[in-house]
Structures are given as C-alpha cells and as structure tokens.
Design a protein around this motif. Structure first.
Motif, PDB file in Angstrom:
ATOM      1  N   ILE A 126       0.851  -1.205   0.000  1.00  0.00           N
ATOM      2  CA  ILE A 126       0.000   0.000   0.000  1.00  0.00           C
ATOM      3  C   ILE A 126       0.885   1.253   0.000  1.00  0.00           C
ATOM      4  CG2 ILE A 126      -1.597   1.369   1.429  1.00  0.00           C
ATOM      5  CD1 ILE A 126      -3.091  -0.863   0.156  1.00  0.00           C
ATOM      6  N   ASP A 127       1.861   1.299   0.894  1.00  0.00           N
ATOM      7  CA  ASP A 127       2.739   2.474   0.987  1.00  0.00           C
ATOM      8  C   ASP A 127       3.533   2.697  -0.299  1.00  0.00           C
ATOM      9  OD1 ASP A 127       2.081   3.237   3.581  1.00  0.00           O
ATOM     10  OD2 ASP A 127       3.616   1.987   4.496  1.00  0.00           O
ATOM     11  N   ALA A 140      -0.278   4.093  -2.569  1.00  0.00           N
ATOM     12  CA  ALA A 140      -0.250   5.478  -2.072  1.00  0.00           C
ATOM     13  C   ALA A 140       0.340   6.462  -3.087  1.00  0.00           C
ATOM     14  CB  ALA A 140       0.506   5.538  -0.737  1.00  0.00           C
ATOM     15  N   PRO A 141       1.488   6.157  -3.716  1.00  0.00           N
ATOM     16  CA  PRO A 141       2.020   7.120  -4.694  1.00  0.00           C
ATOM     17  C   PRO A 141       1.059   7.366  -5.851  1.00  0.00           C
ATOM     18  CG  PRO A 141       3.700   5.500  -4.113  1.00  0.00           C
ATOM     19  CD  PRO A 141       2.431   5.039  -3.472  1.00  0.00           C
ATOM     20  N   TYR A 152      -1.844   9.493  -4.408  1.00  0.00           N
ATOM     21  CA  TYR A 152      -1.357  10.837  -4.067  1.00  0.00           C
ATOM     22  C   TYR A 152      -1.204  11.677  -5.330  1.00  0.00           C
ATOM     23  CZ  TYR A 152       1.734  14.619  -2.662  1.00  0.00           C
ATOM     24  OH  TYR A 152       2.279  15.864  -2.466  1.00  0.00           O
ATOM     25  N   PHE A 154      -2.978  15.082  -6.182  1.00  0.00           N
ATOM     26  CA  PHE A 154      -2.184  16.297  -5.932  1.00  0.00           C
ATOM     27  C   PHE A 154      -1.208  16.660  -7.044  1.00  0.00           C
ATOM     28  CE2 PHE A 154      -3.321  14.935  -1.627  1.00  0.00           C
ATOM     29  CZ  PHE A 154      -3.675  16.134  -1.045  1.00  0.00           C
ATOM     30  N   VAL A 185       6.261  11.185   1.225  1.00  0.00           N
ATOM     31  CA  VAL A 185       5.124  12.113   1.297  1.00  0.00           C
ATOM     32  C   VAL A 185       3.817  11.411   0.913  1.00  0.00           C
ATOM     33  CG1 VAL A 185       4.132  14.246   0.360  1.00  0.00           C
ATOM     34  CG2 VAL A 185       6.591  14.110   0.842  1.00  0.00           C
ATOM     35  N   ALA A 186       3.836  10.662  -0.195  1.00  0.00           N
ATOM     36  CA  ALA A 186       2.613  10.029  -0.690  1.00  0.00           C
ATOM     37  C   ALA A 186       1.981   9.069   0.323  1.00  0.00           C
ATOM     38  CB  ALA A 186       2.889   9.315  -2.015  1.00  0.00           C
ATOM     39  N   PRO A 187       2.753   8.162   0.943  1.00  0.00           N
ATOM     40  CA  PRO A 187       2.117   7.267   1.922  1.00  0.00           C
ATOM     41  C   PRO A 187       1.490   8.023   3.089  1.00  0.00           C
ATOM     42  CG  PRO A 187       4.306   6.470   1.335  1.00  0.00           C
ATOM     43  CD  PRO A 187       4.169   7.825   0.706  1.00  0.00           C
ATOM     44  N   MET A 226       0.245  11.150   3.080  1.00  0.00           N
ATOM     45  CA  MET A 226      -0.971  11.829   2.645  1.00  0.00           C
ATOM     46  C   MET A 226      -2.073  10.832   2.280  1.00  0.00           C
ATOM     47  SD  MET A 226      -0.470  14.970   3.173  1.00  0.00           S
ATOM     48  CE  MET A 226      -2.030  15.521   2.475  1.00  0.00           C
ATOM     49  N   ARG A 269      -2.572   7.881   3.600  1.00  0.00           N
ATOM     50  CA  ARG A 269      -3.166   7.331   4.826  1.00  0.00           C
ATOM     51  C   ARG A 269      -3.999   8.383   5.568  1.00  0.00           C
ATOM     52  NH1 ARG A 269      -1.579   2.138   6.239  1.00  0.00           N
ATOM     53  NH2 ARG A 269      -0.034   1.315   4.799  1.00  0.00           N
ATOM     54  N   TYR A 327       5.992   5.834  12.326  1.00  0.00           N
ATOM     55  CA  TYR A 327       5.605   5.530  10.938  1.00  0.00           C
ATOM     56  C   TYR A 327       6.393   6.410   9.963  1.00  0.00           C
ATOM     57  CZ  TYR A 327       2.869   5.236   6.659  1.00  0.00           C
ATOM     58  OH  TYR A 327       2.497   5.096   5.341  1.00  0.00           O
ATOM     59  N   LEU A 378       9.103   5.022   7.056  1.00  0.00           N
ATOM     60  CA  LEU A 378       9.081   5.313   5.613  1.00  0.00           C
ATOM     61  C   LEU A 378      10.447   5.799   5.142  1.00  0.00           C
ATOM     62  CD1 LEU A 378       5.625   7.132   5.321  1.00  0.00           C
ATOM     63  CD2 LEU A 378       6.172   4.847   4.458  1.00  0.00           C
ATOM     64  N   ARG A 433      12.848   2.858   5.117  1.00  0.00           N
ATOM     65  CA  ARG A 433      12.624   1.962   3.981  1.00  0.00           C
ATOM     66  C   ARG A 433      13.221   2.549   2.702  1.00  0.00           C
ATOM     67  NH1 ARG A 433       6.471   1.030   3.744  1.00  0.00           N
ATOM     68  NH2 ARG A 433       6.400   0.135   5.822  1.00  0.00           N
TER      69      ARG A 433
END
Lengths: 169, 169
Positions: A133-134, A138-139, A142, A146, B137-139, B141, B143, B155, B159, B162
């Motif tokens: 997901i991350d 998410a990217p 996002y 945005f 940033v994306a993960p 925003m 979430r 968290y 990120l 990772r």
C-alpha cells in the motif's frame, strides 16, 4: 437510489444532479433522500464508492512481480481516468467521517491480499500488504489527487520495480 | 478576505461559515465574494492552501537521513492533526481544477529540494525529489485521507528508513 443517480448522471451529467431530480427518478420524495443521506454529496459519495468496487480478483500472471505490476497498471489506468478521478473526488467530498474513503482503501487491500496469498502459495517471498500500500497504491493515489503528471503504465511498473528491487525484476 | 475567514473560523467554527457572514466581516457585498471565488468552497480552498504553506526551511540535523526523518515527522504531525486534515480536505473540495492541490504538493517538493540540495553540498548520496515524494510524502498523505491508523512519528521514520535502506540508518 444508486440506479437513479447512475441513469441521471448518464443523461444530464454529474454537475446537473440535484436531490429533487434524483428523488423524482427514484419515485420518492426529496425528504426521503435527505433523511437517509443528509445531502447530495453524501449520496454521491455512496454511489461513487460502489462504482470503485473491483469487479473481480486480480489476474494470475505466474509470479508475484508480474501479478503486482499488472494489477498496479490496471488500477492506475482506472483511477487516473476521468471517471476514476471523479468518483475518488466524490468519495472524499461527501464523506466527512472517512467511512467511504476507508472502504476504497479496503478494496485495494483485498486485491493485494489475493496477490500476496498467491505468492505465499507458490513459496515466493513477498512484502506485506501494508508495505505494498505504501510503496505502490499510495504514490498513485497521491499523484492522482495532488500531482497528476506522468501517470502512465511505466510509472506503475516503476513503483513495483522499486519495491521489489533489481533482483525481482 | 483570508483574514475575515480566519477570524470567523475562530469565532463561530468552520461549519458555520457562510459567504454573507464572511463578506460582512470583510466589509464587502456577498456578490464581490462570489465574483472572485464562485462559491464558499473555492474561497475556503484558497484560505486552506495558504495555511498549509510551510513557515521556514527544514532544519539541518547534520546528514540527509536525519534531515529527512525530522522533516517527515513534523510534516506528518502537522498534516495528520485535526487542523491539517481539515485544511487538506478544504484544499481538495473547493478545487476542481487541482491548482491548489498542486500548490500543496509543490510546498512539499520545495522542502525536500532544500534537504536534497543540502545533502549534495555535503557530498552525500541522496535519492531524487520525486522518489522521496513517492516513498515518504505520498504514503503519509494517502493514509491521512484514506486509512488514518497508526500515523505516528515511528511511521514517518519507518518510511524514511525503507527509502534509504539499512546502510543509511
């Protein structure tokens, strides 16, 4: 009520929808709609989340990397389309409590769970669902909301490639 | 007009704001507001994007990993707060063309550019800005909008960890 919204959306367009128009098409009074949904945005949020529900399980392409890349590519294609963007927007707009946004996210989680479980059945190593997901979902979401440039299949595959590293490419 | 919105928001709360109330406070007619902004949501979107503008450059903590982790932690803290969520929502709601959403994203890009440039000045290796957007940033925003559980400093640091891999921790 969902059927009435879908019909009218096709006939008069999303921006011309009103509660009285929808109520009339559904054969109820406007107050029936307001009692259940509060306002038009909440109704459209409920309709949009249904539209974003995946239609089936992700395809089986033989290994985890191929499964995830194919799913990501299709997900991006659908969500970045004008319809996907409009539904995502509707989900967020009429959903101050976040229930429908959570439902959208749960759809993606369910699809990725299928892909990860299939990898485990093949004795393949795979990252856990929240990491996918991350790193992948998410990217894409996002950027759709945005920063909507360069959202093509190559971008989806690049995200999957970055997650899995060169060894898995 | 922004000042009038901010004052009234503090006095009567976000949900009680109306165009006539804001116009009165700003000493103009409601039609002046409508000519410039179309509707209340567009005005609130413009106010929200100003509120989300970063107040200064990210702190210098000696190396790229520490700079990015500290920035990510603070960004998440601000954006996941009730005020940050409300402003993010307002930005997206009153912004069908995506200009204000793009501005929000540009704020994050500018901050990360400072951190990446500082790393280059120190001869440190660092990922490019768009990769940091995707991975950090994306993960956060995504979430905040769709899946707001477990959004704490750990968290944000996970990120960054990772992205940079064990060697950079």
């Amino acid at each position: 009520m969902h059927g009435a919204v879908r019909e009218l959306e096709a006939e008069v367009g999303r921006d011309s929808l009103t509660v009285p128009l929808i109520a009339q098409r559904a054969g109820v009074t406007p107050s029936t709609v307001y009692r259940r949904w509060g306002d038009l945005q909440e109704l459209l949020s409920d309709v949009a989340v249904e539209r974003l529900r995946p239609e089936g399980a992700p395809g089986d392409h033989g290994d985890f990397s191929a499964d995830l890349a194919a799913w990501a590519e299709q997900f991006l294609d659908e969500m970045a389309s004008p319809a996907g963007r409009a539904y995502t927007r509707d989900v967020l707009l009429g959903d101050p409590e976040g229930g429908n946004a959570g439902r959208c996210s749960a759809y993606a989680v369910e699809q990725i769970e299928v892909i990860v479980t299939r990898a485990a059945d093949r004795d393949e190593a795979a990252p856990d669902v929240e990491t996918v997901i991350d790193a992948v979902v998410a990217p894409m979401m996002y950027r759709i909301l945005f920063r909507p440039d360069g959202l093509d299949a190559a971008y989806a595959r690049r995200l999957v490639g970055r997650l899995l590293g060169p060894a898995d490419q």
